[in-house]
Design a protein around this motif. Structure first.
Motif, PDB file in Angstrom:
ATOM      1  N   PRO A  32      38.377  34.042  44.888  1.00  0.00           N
ATOM      2  CA  PRO A  32      38.893  35.357  45.278  1.00  0.00           C
ATOM      3  C   PRO A  32      38.043  35.977  46.380  1.00  0.00           C
ATOM      4  CG  PRO A  32      37.858  35.467  43.118  1.00  0.00           C
ATOM      5  CD  PRO A  32      37.869  34.023  43.527  1.00  0.00           C
ATOM      6  N   PRO A  33      38.639  36.879  47.146  1.00  0.00           N
ATOM      7  CA  PRO A  33      37.869  37.555  48.192  1.00  0.00           C
ATOM      8  C   PRO A  33      36.782  38.436  47.587  1.00  0.00           C
ATOM      9  CG  PRO A  33      40.166  38.307  48.175  1.00  0.00           C
ATOM     10  CD  PRO A  33      40.021  37.304  47.095  1.00  0.00           C
TER      11      PRO A  33
ATOM     12  N   PRO B 195      49.097  39.919  47.766  1.00  0.00           N
ATOM     13  CA  PRO B 195      49.094  41.254  47.154  1.00  0.00           C
ATOM     14  C   PRO B 195      47.761  41.656  46.516  1.00  0.00           C
ATOM     15  CG  PRO B 195      51.024  40.011  46.466  1.00  0.00           C
ATOM     16  CD  PRO B 195      50.118  39.065  47.179  1.00  0.00           C
ATOM     17  N   THR B 196      46.846  40.705  46.375  1.00  0.00           N
ATOM     18  CA  THR B 196      45.556  41.011  45.747  1.00  0.00           C
ATOM     19  C   THR B 196      44.484  41.380  46.761  1.00  0.00           C
ATOM     20  OG1 THR B 196      44.744  38.720  45.802  1.00  0.00           O
ATOM     21  CG2 THR B 196      46.067  39.384  43.883  1.00  0.00           C
ATOM     22  N   MET B 197      44.870  41.438  48.042  1.00  0.00           N
ATOM     23  CA  MET B 197      43.894  41.673  49.103  1.00  0.00           C
ATOM     24  C   MET B 197      44.216  42.944  49.884  1.00  0.00           C
ATOM     25  SD  MET B 197      43.744  37.718  50.438  1.00  0.00           S
ATOM     26  CE  MET B 197      42.574  38.001  51.736  1.00  0.00           C
ATOM     27  N   THR B 198      43.163  43.623  50.334  1.00  0.00           N
ATOM     28  CA  THR B 198      43.352  44.770  51.216  1.00  0.00           C
ATOM     29  C   THR B 198      43.714  44.272  52.604  1.00  0.00           C
ATOM     30  OG1 THR B 198      41.058  44.855  51.993  1.00  0.00           O
ATOM     31  CG2 THR B 198      41.574  46.077  49.950  1.00  0.00           C
ATOM     32  N   SER B 199      44.094  45.176  53.477  1.00  0.00           N
ATOM     33  CA  SER B 199      44.437  44.776  54.848  1.00  0.00           C
ATOM     34  C   SER B 199      43.226  44.185  55.574  1.00  0.00           C
ATOM     35  CB  SER B 199      44.998  45.966  55.623  1.00  0.00           C
ATOM     36  OG  SER B 199      44.060  47.019  55.668  1.00  0.00           O
ATOM     37  N   GLU B 200      42.006  44.564  55.158  1.00  0.00           N
ATOM     38  CA  GLU B 200      40.797  44.007  55.784  1.00  0.00           C
ATOM     39  C   GLU B 200      40.450  42.630  55.233  1.00  0.00           C
ATOM     40  OE1 GLU B 200      40.585  47.042  54.111  1.00  0.00           O
ATOM     41  OE2 GLU B 200      40.802  48.350  55.846  1.00  0.00           O
ATOM     42  N   GLY B 201      40.972  42.298  54.035  1.00  0.00           N
ATOM     43  CA  GLY B 201      40.695  40.991  53.447  1.00  0.00           C
ATOM     44  C   GLY B 201      39.870  41.041  52.178  1.00  0.00           C
ATOM     45  N   PHE B 202      39.496  42.233  51.708  1.00  0.00           N
ATOM     46  CA  PHE B 202      38.742  42.367  50.463  1.00  0.00           C
ATOM     47  C   PHE B 202      39.681  42.283  49.264  1.00  0.00           C
ATOM     48  CE2 PHE B 202      35.979  44.700  53.440  1.00  0.00           C
ATOM     49  CZ  PHE B 202      34.760  44.103  53.163  1.00  0.00           C
ATOM     50  N   LEU B 203      39.120  42.024  48.102  1.00  0.00           N
ATOM     51  CA  LEU B 203      39.866  42.070  46.854  1.00  0.00           C
ATOM     52  C   LEU B 203      40.223  43.527  46.562  1.00  0.00           C
ATOM     53  CD1 LEU B 203      40.733  40.259  44.405  1.00  0.00           C
ATOM     54  CD2 LEU B 203      38.579  40.955  43.326  1.00  0.00           C
TER      55      LEU B 203
ATOM     56  N   HIS C 131      37.055  42.329  38.371  1.00  0.00           N
ATOM     57  CA  HIS C 131      36.564  42.084  37.015  1.00  0.00           C
ATOM     58  C   HIS C 131      35.265  42.879  36.899  1.00  0.00           C
ATOM     59  CE1 HIS C 131      35.967  40.126  33.220  1.00  0.00           C
ATOM     60  NE2 HIS C 131      34.824  39.598  33.606  1.00  0.00           N
ATOM     61  N   GLY C 132      34.743  43.032  35.727  1.00  0.00           N
ATOM     62  CA  GLY C 132      33.559  43.863  35.508  1.00  0.00           C
ATOM     63  C   GLY C 132      32.244  43.226  35.884  1.00  0.00           C
ATOM     64  N   ASP C 133      32.240  42.342  36.859  1.00  0.00           N
ATOM     65  CA  ASP C 133      30.986  41.777  37.363  1.00  0.00           C
ATOM     66  C   ASP C 133      31.036  41.749  38.883  1.00  0.00           C
ATOM     67  OD1 ASP C 133      32.508  39.565  38.119  1.00  0.00           O
ATOM     68  OD2 ASP C 133      31.746  38.269  36.553  1.00  0.00           O
ATOM     69  N   ILE C 134      30.072  41.118  39.475  1.00  0.00           N
ATOM     70  CA  ILE C 134      29.914  41.184  40.926  1.00  0.00           C
ATOM     71  C   ILE C 134      30.893  40.291  41.686  1.00  0.00           C
ATOM     72  CG2 ILE C 134      28.286  40.664  42.802  1.00  0.00           C
ATOM     73  CD1 ILE C 134      26.100  41.679  40.910  1.00  0.00           C
ATOM     74  N   THR C 135      31.206  39.134  41.151  1.00  0.00           N
ATOM     75  CA  THR C 135      31.932  38.149  41.945  1.00  0.00           C
ATOM     76  C   THR C 135      33.337  37.804  41.480  1.00  0.00           C
ATOM     77  OG1 THR C 135      30.881  36.401  40.647  1.00  0.00           O
ATOM     78  CG2 THR C 135      29.836  36.988  42.746  1.00  0.00           C
ATOM     79  N   HIS C 136      33.674  38.053  40.233  1.00  0.00           N
ATOM     80  CA  HIS C 136      34.924  37.531  39.698  1.00  0.00           C
ATOM     81  C   HIS C 136      36.081  38.516  39.780  1.00  0.00           C
ATOM     82  CE1 HIS C 136      31.792  35.006  37.816  1.00  0.00           C
ATOM     83  NE2 HIS C 136      32.650  34.063  38.152  1.00  0.00           N
ATOM     84  N   ALA C 137      37.279  37.938  39.762  1.00  0.00           N
ATOM     85  CA  ALA C 137      38.505  38.732  39.701  1.00  0.00           C
ATOM     86  C   ALA C 137      38.961  38.802  38.243  1.00  0.00           C
ATOM     87  CB  ALA C 137      39.577  38.092  40.574  1.00  0.00           C
TER      88      ALA C 137
END
Length: 172
Positions: A68-69, A129-137, A143-149
């Motif tokens: 994921p981004p 649909p899971t990404m912003t126009s800039e490319g972020f998640l 998810h409740g951690d730093i890296t996961h969706a």
């Protein structure tokens, strides 16, 4: 490399870009090609080893799900300091700038695309649909951690997989 801020501030530049540092502090510059080479090496020595073994083990079509981004919200990251990072000998957890995380993720995507193409595997990009126009998640998929969706992101990925299977892409 792209999650925790390093002991020295750096930016990644492409040819023609200029360092913009409004704080007046010295900033280290890393050429994009050098950083891309480092990421390509990491992808090759991790994903590459596994994907080649899978490719060699079957004549079936193989699809690799893209990670994921990155998340753009540093305040969220500070609140969700994972045990992994807090167990490291890092005095203070400070996330990198979102721009750096996104650039590194994009380089990882390019490396995965090249790797998958070279060994005949399809790379499944994150669901749009899971990404912003800039490319972020998008925050709804954090998810409740730093890296996961989260599961919402997972549902979108399952829809992608269902489309691949229903379109007959998985079968020769």
């Amino acid at each position: 490399m792209s999650t925790l801020k390093h002991e020295f501030d750096f930016t990644i530049l492409s040819r023609g870009e200029r360092v913009q540092d409004s704080r007046g502090e010295r900033q280290h510059v890393v050429p994009r090609r050098a950083f891309q080479g480092l990421i390509e090496c990491e992808v090759e020595n991790s994903d590459g080893l596994i994907l080649r073994r899978i490719r060699d083990a079957t004549s079936a079509n193989v699809h690799h799900l893209s990670p994921p981004p990155p998340k753009s919200d540093n305040n969220f990251l500070l609140q969700c300091n994972e045990r992994f990072f807090s167990s490291m000998s890092v005095c203070e957890f400070v996330p990198t700038e979102p721009k750096i995380r996104l650039e590194c993720w994009k380089m990882q995507q390019r490396s995965l695309e090249m790797l998958c193409q070279s060994i005949g595997i399809s790379l499944v990009a994150p669901p749009t649909p899971t990404m912003t126009s800039e490319g972020f998640l998008i925050p709804d998929c954090y998810h409740g951690d730093i890296t996961h969706a989260n599961r919402r992101y997972g549902r979108w990925v399952l829809k992608q997989i269902s489309t691949i299977v229903n379109d007959g892409v998985c079968f020769k």
